[in-house]
Motif scaffolding. Structure first.
Motif, mmCIF file in Angstrom:
data_model
loop_
_atom_site.group_PDB
_atom_site.id
_atom_site.type_symbol
_atom_site.label_atom_id
_atom_site.label_comp_id
_atom_site.label_asym_id
_atom_site.label_seq_id
_atom_site.Cartn_x
_atom_site.Cartn_y
_atom_site.Cartn_z
ATOM 1 N N TRP A 167 -19.073 -107.716 -52.344
ATOM 2 C CA TRP A 167 -18.005 -107.513 -51.370
ATOM 3 C C TRP A 167 -18.614 -106.885 -50.126
ATOM 4 C CZ3 TRP A 167 -12.782 -108.675 -52.412
ATOM 5 C CH2 TRP A 167 -12.492 -109.018 -53.735
ATOM 6 N N VAL A 168 -18.138 -107.326 -48.959
ATOM 7 C CA VAL A 168 -18.610 -106.778 -47.693
ATOM 8 C C VAL A 168 -17.480 -105.943 -47.100
ATOM 9 C CG1 VAL A 168 -19.525 -107.271 -45.404
ATOM 10 C CG2 VAL A 168 -20.104 -108.767 -47.341
ATOM 11 N N ILE A 169 -17.778 -104.678 -46.846
ATOM 12 C CA ILE A 169 -16.741 -103.724 -46.438
ATOM 13 C C ILE A 169 -16.992 -103.241 -45.013
ATOM 14 C CG2 ILE A 169 -15.683 -101.484 -46.933
ATOM 15 C CD1 ILE A 169 -16.473 -101.902 -49.872
ATOM 16 N N ASN A 170 -15.930 -103.258 -44.198
ATOM 17 C CA ASN A 170 -15.968 -102.740 -42.836
ATOM 18 C C ASN A 170 -14.711 -101.919 -42.581
ATOM 19 O OD1 ASN A 170 -18.328 -104.037 -41.111
ATOM 20 N ND2 ASN A 170 -17.563 -105.639 -42.488
ATOM 21 N N GLY A 171 -14.871 -100.793 -41.909
ATOM 22 C CA GLY A 171 -13.711 -99.969 -41.596
ATOM 23 C C GLY A 171 -14.077 -98.513 -41.426
ATOM 24 N N GLN A 172 -13.053 -97.676 -41.451
ATOM 25 C CA GLN A 172 -13.258 -96.245 -41.217
ATOM 26 C C GLN A 172 -12.298 -95.412 -42.061
ATOM 27 O OE1 GLN A 172 -12.206 -94.912 -37.275
ATOM 28 N NE2 GLN A 172 -12.704 -92.773 -37.706
ATOM 29 N N LYS A 173 -12.788 -94.290 -42.551
ATOM 30 C CA LYS A 173 -11.965 -93.275 -43.204
ATOM 31 C C LYS A 173 -12.088 -91.979 -42.409
ATOM 32 C CE LYS A 173 -10.839 -95.968 -46.681
ATOM 33 N NZ LYS A 173 -9.451 -96.356 -46.993
ATOM 34 N N VAL A 174 -11.154 -91.063 -42.629
ATOM 35 C CA VAL A 174 -11.191 -89.808 -41.887
ATOM 36 C C VAL A 174 -10.663 -88.670 -42.758
ATOM 37 C CG1 VAL A 174 -8.867 -89.961 -40.875
ATOM 38 C CG2 VAL A 174 -10.713 -88.804 -39.590
ATOM 39 N N TRP A 175 -11.036 -87.440 -42.401
ATOM 40 C CA TRP A 175 -10.649 -86.239 -43.142
ATOM 41 C C TRP A 175 -11.177 -86.268 -44.573
ATOM 42 C CZ3 TRP A 175 -9.745 -83.294 -39.421
ATOM 43 C CH2 TRP A 175 -8.941 -83.686 -38.337
ATOM 44 N N CYS A 234 -16.732 -87.810 -53.585
ATOM 45 C CA CYS A 234 -15.645 -87.622 -52.622
ATOM 46 C C CYS A 234 -14.646 -88.767 -52.739
ATOM 47 C CB CYS A 234 -16.179 -87.525 -51.191
ATOM 48 S SG CYS A 234 -17.036 -89.004 -50.594
ATOM 49 N N GLN A 235 -13.502 -88.563 -52.130
ATOM 50 C CA GLN A 235 -12.389 -89.514 -52.196
ATOM 51 C C GLN A 235 -12.136 -90.089 -50.801
ATOM 52 O OE1 GLN A 235 -8.754 -87.857 -53.879
ATOM 53 N NE2 GLN A 235 -7.580 -88.873 -52.290
ATOM 54 N N LEU A 236 -12.287 -91.403 -50.645
ATOM 55 C CA LEU A 236 -12.193 -92.064 -49.345
ATOM 56 C C LEU A 236 -10.892 -92.848 -49.255
ATOM 57 C CD1 LEU A 236 -15.861 -93.045 -49.800
ATOM 58 C CD2 LEU A 236 -15.144 -91.804 -47.748
ATOM 59 N N PHE A 237 -9.825 -92.176 -48.840
ATOM 60 C CA PHE A 237 -8.493 -92.779 -48.762
ATOM 61 C C PHE A 237 -7.946 -92.808 -47.337
ATOM 62 C CE2 PHE A 237 -6.585 -92.387 -53.326
ATOM 63 C CZ PHE A 237 -7.698 -93.005 -53.842
ATOM 64 N N SER A 238 -7.803 -91.635 -46.714
ATOM 65 C CA SER A 238 -7.105 -91.506 -45.436
ATOM 66 C C SER A 238 -7.807 -92.269 -44.309
ATOM 67 C CB SER A 238 -6.988 -90.032 -45.038
ATOM 68 O OG SER A 238 -6.235 -89.315 -45.980
ATOM 69 N N GLU A 239 -6.995 -92.810 -43.384
ATOM 70 C CA GLU A 239 -7.519 -93.523 -42.221
ATOM 71 C C GLU A 239 -6.783 -93.073 -40.966
ATOM 72 O OE1 GLU A 239 -7.795 -97.723 -42.597
ATOM 73 O OE2 GLU A 239 -8.825 -97.649 -44.541
ATOM 74 N N PRO A 240 -7.410 -93.231 -39.794
ATOM 75 C CA PRO A 240 -6.784 -92.772 -38.545
ATOM 76 C C PRO A 240 -5.428 -93.404 -38.265
ATOM 77 C CG PRO A 240 -9.107 -93.252 -38.203
ATOM 78 C CD PRO A 240 -8.778 -93.728 -39.588
ATOM 79 N N ALA A 241 -5.264 -94.687 -38.571
ATOM 80 C CA ALA A 241 -4.012 -95.378 -38.241
ATOM 81 C C ALA A 241 -2.952 -95.252 -39.324
ATOM 82 C CB ALA A 241 -4.287 -96.859 -37.967
#
Length: 406
Positions: free
Chosen positions: A153-161, A127-134
């Motif tokens: 690398w330590v990753i934190n955040g959110q993707k959507v759709w 899958c492709q993790l690009f879009s974000e809510p903001a």
């Protein structure tokens, strides 16, 4: 523009058609039919493996990576013949059309050997993790952070759709690694394991009743630096490779067309006459026909470019704008024609197996997926028509100072 196959293309079409006739499975899904997701997935994976063994899974990929070593126009031709038989499955489109080509372009040989073959055979899905809510359609406005910690690398955040995240094995993830430079210059791409405990996938319930899209959360996800695709802070360059493939992949849409609503209008009564006799409806039908013919000719233009060994340009964005809007208008009109029966979404009861009702519920998403109408219109205006670009007030600002960045 040439509407006909060249002799070589015609020969390939006949070869592909003959192979499909012998090998293609009889699809267990029809328009409006109901089937368990697990059964459909198993059917799709089996078909993908069979195509891979014959060199038809990815015709344009080099033979050394399991592809067919063929041309883009051959890939188009095979896709056309496959579509006619109803055995084209969507599980692998994003991975093979967008994600894995990015991995192939920016990773080392060891990584390619690990992932290309299994993806080609349908054993692993991406899958492709690009879009974000903001960020909306502003991919470069993303806020998911990746911070270097030794060799990781330590990753934190959110993707959507994120399409298919709930059944995918791996994904490509675009992150922000430097907020002190303009937004397009501080991004870095990684590939990640979607089964990692630090990845939380939450399906989004759609009005159609399905859950094709997802929210994806990352909480202290640790990835090795060897999982990086491209140079640090140069992720926009990597993302463009993915996005260009995406624009071409979503250039059209499936679903009911003008011929099917015309057939519906022959049987639905408008007073004492079939709806097809209604002048206002006939005008709409004529508009949809003209749009469909324009789309067909635009696709022929793309096919001609592929046939000549050329790369299709940004004009491929036209197809998605027209087809997505047409499908939404057409399905709404069909349900109006059906009157009170238009609310029935049961394939066993609704006209034409509820094709119009089901398409109406996911048609709006087509105007967002792969770039919103507004984004694609900007592409056409700036890159096809040569019009001045939009004013971008945050173009040269460090991301941390841009409006809404915090």
């Amino acid at each position: 523009m040439d509407f006909n196959d060249s002799p070589e293309e015609a020969e390939f079409r006949e070869t592909a058609r003959a192979w499909l006739k012998v090998n293609a499975p009889k699809p267990v899904t029809g328009r409006g039919a109901s089937i368990r997701h697990a059964d459909l997935m198993a059917e799709g994976k089996a078909w993908q493996a069979k195509k891979a063994s014959a060199g038809y899974a990815q015709i344009t990929w080099p033979k050394e990576w399991g592809g067919g070593g063929g041309t883009p126009i051959q890939s188009v031709i095979f896709g056309q013949e496959e579509q006619k038989l109803g055995v084209a499955y969507g599980f692998f489109t994003i991975g093979l059309g967008m994600c894995v080509p990015t991995v192939m372009a920016f990773s080392d040989d060891e990584t390619k050997k690990r992932f290309v073959g299994p993806a080609l055979r349908g054993e692993e899905i991406w899958c492709q993790l690009f879009s974000e809510p903001a960020g909306g359609s502003d991919v470069a406005g993303l806020r998911t952070r990746a911070v270097k910690d030794g060799d990781e690398w330590v990753i934190n955040g959110q993707k959507v759709w994120t399409t298919g995240a709930h059944y995918c094995d791996f994904g490509i993830l675009l992150t922000r690694t430097n907020p002190d430079v303009p937004k397009h210059k501080g991004l870095t791409m990684f590939w990640i394991d979607m089964h990692d405990p630090a990845v939380d996938v939450r399906p989004i319930h759609q009005m159609s009743g399905g859950s094709d899209f997802n929210e994806v959360y990352f909480t202290d996800l640790r990835v090795k630096d060897s999982q990086r695709l491209g140079a640090v802070d140069d992720g926009w360059k990597v993302a463009l490779v993915t996005l260009m493939n995406e624009r071409l992949a979503v250039g059209g849409s499936s679903g009911p067309n003008y011929a099917e609503i015309m057939e519906l209008a022959r049987t639905v009564m408008d007073g004492e006459e079939p709806a097809l006799k209604n002048d206002a409806f006939r005008q709409k039908l004529a508009d949809w026909y003209v749009q469909a013919e324009g789309l067909k000719l635009t696709r022929f233009r793309t096919m001609t470019a592929l046939s000549r060994g050329q790369t299709p340009g940004p004009e491929s964005s036209i197809g998605k704008i027209i087809s997505a809007n047409q499908l939404q208008d057409l399905t709404h009109e069909a349900m109006e024609l059906e009157d009170q029966f238009g609310v029935i979404n049961d394939p066993k009861l609704a006209p034409m197996e509820a094709a119009f009702q089901q398409s109406a519920m996911w048609a709006p998403g087509l105007r967002i997926a792969g770039g919103t109408d507004e984004i694609l219109k900007n592409i056409i205006a700036e890159r096809v028509l040569g019009l001045p670009g939009d004013i971008r007030v945050d173009k040269d600002l460090p991301f941390k100072d841009a409006p809404g960045a915090r």
